[in-house]
Scaffold this active site. Structure first.
Site, PDB file in Angstrom:
ATOM      1  N   SER A   1      97.770 -16.907  32.963  1.00  0.00           N
ATOM      2  CA  SER A   1      97.798 -16.495  34.370  1.00  0.00           C
ATOM      3  C   SER A   1      98.529 -17.506  35.252  1.00  0.00           C
ATOM      4  CB  SER A   1      96.372 -16.323  34.890  1.00  0.00           C
ATOM      5  OG  SER A   1      95.662 -15.397  34.107  1.00  0.00           O
TER       6      SER A   1
HETATM    7  N1  SAH Z   1      92.591 -16.500  30.562  1.00  0.00           N
HETATM    8  C1  SAH Z   1      93.808 -16.572  29.786  1.00  0.00           C
HETATM    9  C2  SAH Z   1      94.822 -15.496  30.127  1.00  0.00           C
HETATM   10  C3  SAH Z   1      94.326 -14.189  29.733  1.00  0.00           C
HETATM   11  S1  SAH Z   1      95.506 -12.925  29.419  1.00  0.00           S
HETATM   12  C4  SAH Z   1      94.453 -17.934  29.893  1.00  0.00           C
HETATM   13  O1  SAH Z   1      93.959 -18.771  30.640  1.00  0.00           O
HETATM   14  O2  SAH Z   1      95.438 -18.166  29.188  1.00  0.00           O
HETATM   15  C5  SAH Z   1      94.286 -11.684  29.089  1.00  0.00           C
HETATM   16  C6  SAH Z   1      93.678 -11.790  27.719  1.00  0.00           C
HETATM   17  O3  SAH Z   1      92.646 -10.821  27.631  1.00  0.00           O
HETATM   18  C7  SAH Z   1      94.654 -11.481  26.587  1.00  0.00           C
HETATM   19  O4  SAH Z   1      94.715 -12.555  25.709  1.00  0.00           O
HETATM   20  C8  SAH Z   1      94.072 -10.242  25.951  1.00  0.00           C
HETATM   21  O5  SAH Z   1      94.266 -10.173  24.551  1.00  0.00           O
HETATM   22  C9  SAH Z   1      92.594 -10.371  26.300  1.00  0.00           C
HETATM   23  N2  SAH Z   1      91.823  -9.118  26.257  1.00  0.00           N
HETATM   24  C10 SAH Z   1      92.235  -7.860  26.571  1.00  0.00           C
HETATM   25  N3  SAH Z   1      91.249  -6.985  26.409  1.00  0.00           N
HETATM   26  C11 SAH Z   1      90.152  -7.689  25.980  1.00  0.00           C
HETATM   27  C12 SAH Z   1      88.817  -7.335  25.619  1.00  0.00           C
HETATM   28  N4  SAH Z   1      88.376  -6.079  25.654  1.00  0.00           N
HETATM   29  N5  SAH Z   1      87.973  -8.320  25.228  1.00  0.00           N
HETATM   30  C13 SAH Z   1      88.402  -9.615  25.165  1.00  0.00           C
HETATM   31  N6  SAH Z   1      89.652  -9.996  25.482  1.00  0.00           N
HETATM   32  C14 SAH Z   1      90.522  -9.055  25.882  1.00  0.00           C
END
Ligand code: SAH
Length: 248
Positions: A97
């Site tokens: 993000s």
């Molecule tokens: N917080 C992260 C960025 C997240 S991007 C950082 O600091 O780098 C969003 C993430 O959510 C992705 O890696 C994606 O694979 C995950 N995601 C999507 N759907 C999800 C779910 N149902 N449960 C857990 N993770 C999920």
């Protein structure tokens, strides 16, 4: 595009316009993280000064953002851009993000040492590291196994002990560890997942981007009072990757 306020380009240029003062902030003790260079540290401090100038005030949040080496959480070729205020690709179609959004969401849950925090969407592990730097006990769930594995290894290598990474489906939360004092969603569901609201402690806060995949989402703050009543309010228009259904 993940973790970007509405109109990422516009927002990026607005943020770039903020006056970043060259403050000299000494990190709070300890050796610098591995691979740290003065250049990275100086750029990081300039970035956090800009985030503070744009309205994030919580001192614990800002100190953590000054400490966590974001360049360690991006791909090698993206390291020179690690301290620009924008999301970056981390593989598997996912992104780390935008730093402003990480700071804004962290501040929104009012993080304090020893709070038990659940994060949905580990991604690179950066948001989890920011919370751990504050002293929170962090439980984070990632649906893509390869990302969960690499984030776990990265956090361990960088010395973040207070984080547990699980490969799983965030819609279910982590009932074995609940209740949580705070829950952050970094992927966007259509509506607030009920299991997560149930797993929030009285007095706790959830911050989550809610809305359709192809549209603008609303970053929502949900608060549970001592009697268990939940109130929600809109904080910011954002654009996050969708929260997926089903394990990979
Ligand atoms: N917080 C992260 C960025 C997240 S991007 C950082 O600091 O780098 C969003 C993430 O959510 C992705 O890696 C994606 O694979 C995950 N995601 C999507 N759907 C999800 C779910 N149902 N449960 C857990 N993770 C999920």
């Amino acid at each position: 595009m993940n973790g970007a306020p509405l109109g990422a380009t516009l927002a990026a240029s607005v943020l770039a316009g903020f006056l970043a003062t060259a403050a000299s902030c000494v990190p709070p003790g300890g050796a610098p993280p591995p691979g740290e260079s003065d250049t990275f540290r100086a750029r990081r401090h300039t970035l956090v000064d800009a985030i503070a100038a744009s309205g994030v005030r919580d001192s614990a949040t800002l100190a953590a953002m000054r400490a966590v080496p974001r360049h360690e959480f991006v791909r090698r070729q993206d390291r020179p851009n690690a301290y620009e205020d924008r999301p970056l690709p981390i593989g598997d179609g996912q992104t780390i993000s935008q730093p402003f959004v990480v700071a804004f969401m962290t501040e929104a849950v009012r993080p304090r040492p020893s709070m038990k925090v659940l994060e949905i969407g580990t991604g690179s592990g950066y948001q989890a590291a920011v919370l751990a730097e504050i002293g929170c006990r962090v439980y984070t769930i990632e649906i893509i196994r390869s990302l969960a594995d690499s984030a776990r290894a990265r956090l361990e290598r960088l010395g973040y002990r207070g984080v547990e990474v699980r490969h799983g489906d965030g819609y279910r939360g982590w009932p074995q560890v609940a209740p949580f004092d705070a829950i952050l969603l970094t992927a966007a569901p259509d509506s607030m997942p009920s299991a997560l609201v149930e797993q929030l402690a009285p007095g706790g806060r959830i911050v989550a981007p809610i809305g359709a995949e192809d549209g603008v989402q609303s970053l929502v703050l949900a608060e549970k009072d001592a009697a268990g009543r939940v109130s929600t309010r809109h904080l910011l228009p954002v654009r996050f990757v969708p929260m997926r259904k089903g394990l990979r």
